[in-house]
Scaffold this motif. Structure first.
Motif, PDB file in Angstrom:
ATOM      1  N   GLY A 153       0.810  -1.280  -0.127  1.00 50.14           N
ATOM      2  CA  GLY A 153       0.059  -0.021  -0.038  1.00 50.14           C
ATOM      3  C   GLY A 153       0.911   1.261   0.163  1.00 50.14           C
ATOM      4  N   ARG A 154       0.247   2.395   0.705  1.00 49.70           N
ATOM      5  CA  ARG A 154       1.207   3.693   0.627  1.00 49.70           C
ATOM      6  C   ARG A 154       2.392   3.445   1.070  1.00 49.70           C
ATOM      7  NH1 ARG A 154      -4.120   4.198   2.419  1.00 49.70           N
ATOM      8  NH2 ARG A 154      -5.411   5.765   1.454  1.00 49.70           N
ATOM      9  N   ILE A 155       2.619   3.108   2.496  1.00 54.74           N
ATOM     10  CA  ILE A 155       3.937   3.034   2.931  1.00 54.74           C
ATOM     11  C   ILE A 155       4.687   2.065   2.559  1.00 54.74           C
ATOM     12  CG2 ILE A 155       4.984   2.937   5.257  1.00 54.74           C
ATOM     13  CD1 ILE A 155       3.389   5.646   4.760  1.00 54.74           C
ATOM     14  N   ASP A 178       1.143  -8.529  -1.310  1.00 57.09           N
ATOM     15  CA  ASP A 178      -0.094  -7.876  -0.932  1.00 57.09           C
ATOM     16  C   ASP A 178      -0.973  -8.945  -1.171  1.00 57.09           C
ATOM     17  OD1 ASP A 178      -0.686  -4.693  -0.365  1.00 57.09           O
ATOM     18  OD2 ASP A 178      -2.475  -5.790  -1.022  1.00 57.09           O
ATOM     19  N   LEU A 179      -2.255  -8.750  -0.392  1.00 58.06           N
ATOM     20  CA  LEU A 179      -3.344  -9.623  -0.496  1.00 58.06           C
ATOM     21  C   LEU A 179      -3.739  -9.335  -1.881  1.00 58.06           C
ATOM     22  CD1 LEU A 179      -5.551  -8.789   2.647  1.00 58.06           C
ATOM     23  CD2 LEU A 179      -4.308 -10.821   2.291  1.00 58.06           C
ATOM     24  N   ARG A 202      -1.926  -5.309  -6.736  1.00 58.85           N
ATOM     25  CA  ARG A 202      -1.260  -4.410  -6.275  1.00 58.85           C
ATOM     26  C   ARG A 202       0.194  -4.462  -6.223  1.00 58.85           C
ATOM     27  NH1 ARG A 202      -4.440  -1.859  -1.242  1.00 58.85           N
ATOM     28  NH2 ARG A 202      -5.793  -1.449  -2.691  1.00 58.85           N
ATOM     29  N   ASN A 240       1.962 -14.189   1.231  1.00 60.31           N
ATOM     30  CA  ASN A 240       3.281 -13.583   1.899  1.00 60.31           C
ATOM     31  C   ASN A 240       4.220 -14.450   2.201  1.00 60.31           C
ATOM     32  OD1 ASN A 240       1.606 -11.499   2.402  1.00 60.31           O
ATOM     33  ND2 ASN A 240       0.851 -11.810   4.213  1.00 60.31           N
ATOM     34  N   GLU A 266      -2.889  -2.054  10.159  1.00 58.86           N
ATOM     35  CA  GLU A 266      -2.738  -1.883  11.323  1.00 58.86           C
ATOM     36  C   GLU A 266      -3.025  -3.640  12.219  1.00 58.86           C
ATOM     37  OE1 GLU A 266      -3.957   0.461   9.830  1.00 58.86           O
ATOM     38  OE2 GLU A 266      -2.779   2.385  10.399  1.00 58.86           O
ATOM     39  N   GLU A 298      -3.527  -6.509  10.631  1.00 58.20           N
ATOM     40  CA  GLU A 298      -2.684  -7.473   9.869  1.00 58.20           C
ATOM     41  C   GLU A 298      -1.206  -7.449  10.056  1.00 58.20           C
ATOM     42  OE1 GLU A 298      -4.282  -9.526   8.074  1.00 58.20           O
ATOM     43  OE2 GLU A 298      -6.084  -8.827   8.272  1.00 58.20           O
ATOM     44  N   HIS A 299      -0.726  -6.974  11.300  1.00 58.50           N
ATOM     45  CA  HIS A 299       0.835  -7.199  11.445  1.00 58.50           C
ATOM     46  C   HIS A 299       1.302  -8.217  11.953  1.00 58.50           C
ATOM     47  CE1 HIS A 299       1.476  -2.295  12.191  1.00 58.50           C
ATOM     48  NE2 HIS A 299       0.904  -2.676  10.720  1.00 58.50           N
ATOM     49  N   LYS A 338       4.268   1.133  12.879  1.00 55.73           N
ATOM     50  CA  LYS A 338       3.655   1.274  13.913  1.00 55.73           C
ATOM     51  C   LYS A 338       2.162   1.333  13.760  1.00 55.73           C
ATOM     52  CE  LYS A 338       1.654   5.158  12.471  1.00 55.73           C
ATOM     53  NZ  LYS A 338       0.172   5.346  12.245  1.00 55.73           N
ATOM     54  N   ARG A 360      -9.884   1.367   7.175  1.00 60.30           N
ATOM     55  CA  ARG A 360      -8.786   0.165   6.897  1.00 60.30           C
ATOM     56  C   ARG A 360      -8.825  -0.626   8.238  1.00 60.30           C
ATOM     57  NH1 ARG A 360      -3.893   3.234   6.003  1.00 60.30           N
ATOM     58  NH2 ARG A 360      -3.651   3.266   8.164  1.00 60.30           N
ATOM     59  N   TYR A 379       2.626   8.345  17.687  1.00 63.26           N
ATOM     60  CA  TYR A 379       3.993   8.941  17.385  1.00 63.26           C
ATOM     61  C   TYR A 379       4.250   9.685  18.448  1.00 63.26           C
ATOM     62  CZ  TYR A 379       3.383   7.840  12.531  1.00 63.26           C
ATOM     63  OH  TYR A 379       3.207   7.400  11.049  1.00 63.26           O
ATOM     64  N   TYR A 386      -2.405  11.079   0.744  1.00 67.67           N
ATOM     65  CA  TYR A 386      -2.901   9.918   1.264  1.00 67.67           C
ATOM     66  C   TYR A 386      -4.414   9.719   1.025  1.00 67.67           C
ATOM     67  CZ  TYR A 386      -2.366   6.608   5.399  1.00 67.67           C
ATOM     68  OH  TYR A 386      -2.261   5.532   5.988  1.00 67.67           O
TER      69      TYR A 386
HETATM   70  N1  LIG Z   1       5.786   5.794   8.976  1.00 72.62           N
HETATM   71  C1  LIG Z   1       4.307   6.540   8.605  1.00 72.62           C
HETATM   72  O1  LIG Z   1       4.581   7.715   8.129  1.00 72.62           O
HETATM   73  C2  LIG Z   1       3.010   5.779   8.329  1.00 72.62           C
HETATM   74  C3  LIG Z   1       2.148   6.704   7.611  1.00 72.62           C
HETATM   75  C4  LIG Z   1       1.015   5.979   7.356  1.00 72.62           C
HETATM   76  C5  LIG Z   1       0.862   4.616   7.702  1.00 72.62           C
HETATM   77  N2  LIG Z   1       1.557   4.082   8.519  1.00 72.62           N
HETATM   78  C6  LIG Z   1       1.635   2.716   8.948  1.00 72.62           C
HETATM   79  O2  LIG Z   1       1.727   1.679   7.927  1.00 72.62           O
HETATM   80  C7  LIG Z   1       0.962   0.640   7.731  1.00 72.62           C
HETATM   81  C8  LIG Z   1       0.191   0.585   6.266  1.00 72.62           C
HETATM   82  O3  LIG Z   1      -0.394   1.741   6.321  1.00 72.62           O
HETATM   83  P1  LIG Z   1      -0.609   2.526   4.832  1.00 72.62           P
HETATM   84  O4  LIG Z   1      -0.958   3.863   4.877  1.00 72.62           O
HETATM   85  O5  LIG Z   1       0.424   1.843   3.833  1.00 72.62           O
HETATM   86  O6  LIG Z   1      -2.109   1.622   4.399  1.00 72.62           O
HETATM   87  P2  LIG Z   1      -2.537   1.130   3.018  1.00 72.62           P
HETATM   88  O7  LIG Z   1      -4.244   0.840   3.138  1.00 72.62           O
HETATM   89  O8  LIG Z   1      -2.123   1.927   1.940  1.00 72.62           O
HETATM   90  O9  LIG Z   1      -1.545  -0.334   2.708  1.00 72.62           O
HETATM   91  C9  LIG Z   1      -1.809  -1.392   3.400  1.00 72.62           C
HETATM   92  C10 LIG Z   1      -1.841  -2.694   2.501  1.00 72.62           C
HETATM   93  O10 LIG Z   1      -1.529  -3.822   3.182  1.00 72.62           O
HETATM   94  C11 LIG Z   1      -2.499  -4.927   2.543  1.00 72.62           C
HETATM   95  N3  LIG Z   1      -2.545  -5.906   3.340  1.00 72.62           N
HETATM   96  C12 LIG Z   1      -3.484  -5.945   4.181  1.00 72.62           C
HETATM   97  N4  LIG Z   1      -3.356  -7.104   4.993  1.00 72.62           N
HETATM   98  C13 LIG Z   1      -2.440  -7.845   4.351  1.00 72.62           C
HETATM   99  C14 LIG Z   1      -2.043  -9.119   4.613  1.00 72.62           C
HETATM  100  N5  LIG Z   1      -2.415  -9.922   5.627  1.00 72.62           N
HETATM  101  N6  LIG Z   1      -1.286  -9.554   3.937  1.00 72.62           N
HETATM  102  C15 LIG Z   1      -0.615  -8.993   2.826  1.00 72.62           C
HETATM  103  N7  LIG Z   1      -1.144  -7.554   2.616  1.00 72.62           N
HETATM  104  C16 LIG Z   1      -2.079  -7.134   3.305  1.00 72.62           C
HETATM  105  C17 LIG Z   1      -3.547  -3.924   1.865  1.00 72.62           C
HETATM  106  O11 LIG Z   1      -4.117  -4.833   0.866  1.00 72.62           O
HETATM  107  C18 LIG Z   1      -2.974  -2.717   1.446  1.00 72.62           C
HETATM  108  O12 LIG Z   1      -2.509  -2.810   0.190  1.00 72.62           O
HETATM  109  C19 LIG Z   1      -0.090   0.902   8.951  1.00 72.62           C
HETATM  110  O13 LIG Z   1       0.577   0.283  10.191  1.00 72.62           O
HETATM  111  C20 LIG Z   1       0.039   2.392   9.407  1.00 72.62           C
HETATM  112  O14 LIG Z   1      -0.096   2.610  10.666  1.00 72.62           O
HETATM  113  C21 LIG Z   1       3.140   4.714   8.816  1.00 72.62           C
END
Ligand SMILES: NC(=O)c1ccc[n+]([C@@H]2O[C@H](COP(=O)([O-])OP(=O)(O)OC[C@H]3O[C@@H](n4cnc5c(N)ncnc54)[C@H](O)[C@@H]3O)[C@@H](O)[C@H]2O)c1
Length: 358
Positions: A14-16, A37-38, A42, A59, A77, A79-80, A98, A168, A181, A281
């Motif tokens: 995803g994004r991060i 990714d699921l 993606r 995975n 969050e 799914e960690h 986090k 999410r 944070y 975002y």
């Molecule tokens: N450090 C930072 O600045 C920052 C900023 C935003 C988010 N985060 C953290 O990063 C993490 C992801 O956030 P995001 O914004 O990228 O969310 P997102 O929704 O953009 O991405 C999450 C991705 O994980 C995938 N996913 C979910 N469950 C899964 C699994 N079991 N197996 C494989 N893939 C799976 C989803 O399909 C999605 O593509 C969160 O823990 C969030 O708190 C950190």
């Protein structure tokens, strides 16, 4: 220079996860990159953008790949746990975003596995790597603030971003997912001193009207064993078009020898344009006025990513490949932070103080 070669798996594209994969792809020690990714599409899209060697919707196919020797877990969050445990079981060092987990029981499982397998795990509290907080930590270590007596801080962001996170992971509340944070930064500044009690109150209508049972505002008082008082609050329901591209923050630290006033609101950097500014975002959300570098993870420039997530990723990769120091949050620090944020939510819910470590 003695450099260990790295094979990195990024779980969650995803994004991060995309930013982490981009940083891994451009790191000189990384010779192999796999992403999952699921959503297979993606993962495949990220693999194409980063020229990764392998992608999968499974995975374990990337975590267990023989050319992978370290794993980044950037899943949602809630799914960690599973991918983190799979990587630790194989003895592959982990960077997990986090919060480490959403319950203390899950955090404890992770810590037990990391310690029993002797596999290091760090948690992505990227705001530590914003220049102002790194320099503040340095000044605290130099003794220029003396013994910290009090810390106060406020973080704010728009309801649009809050809802995006809650869609999410509905239990990743503004406290557990974002105030975290600043609970981490406070704990890092007060390193070695134990938090003992939390009192908090919260209020709000905006998220409830949107269907999420969380407060718009939560303010907490955390007391430490030496009497230091930390007041942290979050307001996450600014109008969707407030010019924030991420969090606005102000932190003040008061000690026996000095003070730190950290204005992290970005109000001194303004972009005004007729052309529309995309929100990094929130897909489809555009602004005409924005605080320029307020995007929390960082910013793109000429195809490279700059800012806290970029620096944190590089620090972790340098640590693994060249044994450089790694001032990221440890699993135990992240557990303490989670304990505090969960206690803040509980105290706000029941209206009573919560003792920590019980
Ligand atoms: N450090 C930072 O600045 C920052 C900023 C935003 C988010 N985060 C953290 O990063 C993490 C992801 O956030 P995001 O914004 O990228 O969310 P997102 O929704 O953009 O991405 C999450 C991705 O994980 C995938 N996913 C979910 N469950 C899964 C699994 N079991 N197996 C494989 N893939 C799976 C989803 O399909 C999605 O593509 C969160 O823990 C969030 O708190 C950190």
């Amino acid at each position: 220079m003695d450099t260990h070669e790295l094979g990195i798996a990024v779980v969650g594209s995803g994004r991060i996860g995309s930013l982490r994969a981009q940083m891994a792809a451009s790191h000189p020690a990384v010779k192999f990159l796999a992403v999952s990714d699921l959503s297979a599409d993606r993962a495949a899209g990220l693999a194409e953008r980063t020229k990764a060697d392998f992608s999968s919707s499974d995975n374990m196919a990337v975590i267990g790949h023989p050319q992978v020797n370290a794993v980044i877990v950037s899943t949602s969050e809630h799914e960690h746990l599973e991918p983190v445990m799979q990587a630790l079981e194989l003895g592959k060092p982990v960077l997990v975003e986090k919060p480490i987990a959403l319950t203390l029981a899950d955090a404890d499982k992770i810590i037990a596995k990391s310690e029993s397998t002797g596999t290091p795990l760090f948690v992505g509290y990227a705001q530590r790597f914003k220049r102002r907080y790194l320099s503040a930590k340095d000044q605290i270590l130099e003794g220029r603030v003396g013994n910290i007596t009090a810390l106060t801080g406020r973080a704010c962001n728009t309801r649009a971003q809050g809802i995006e996170i809650l869609k999410r992971s509905a239990t990743a509340t503004p406290v557990v997912d974002v105030l975290t944070y600043w609970v981490d930064v406070a704990g890092w500044f007060l390193e070695g001193i134990r938090p003992v009690e939390v009192t908090a109150r919260g209020h709000g209508t905006v998220f409830r009207e949107a269907g999420f049972d969380v407060n718009d505002a939560t303010f907490a008082l955390i007391t430490y064993e030496n009497g230091a008082v930390v007041n942290l609050g979050v307001y996450f329901a600014l109008p969707a078009h407030a010019p924030q591209l991420g969090m606005g923050v102000r932190i003040e630290v008061y000690g026996s020898e000095g003070a730190l006033i950290l204005n992290d609101d970005h109000t001194d950097e303004l972009l005004i344009t007729n052309k529309g500014i995309p929100h990094a975002y929130i897909p489809g959300l555009q602004f005409q006025t924005a605080f320029l570098s307020s995007s929390t993870p960082g910013n793109w420039h000429l195809g490279d990513y700059w800012g806290p997530v970029a620096d944190e990723s590089r620090v972790w990769l340098d640590h693994l490949s060249r044994n450089r120091p790694c001032p990221m949050a440890t699993a135990r620090e992240a557990r303490q932070t989670l304990e505090i944020t969960l206690a803040i939510e509980e105290s706000a819910r029941i209206g009573k103080a919560i003792k920590l470590g019980q």
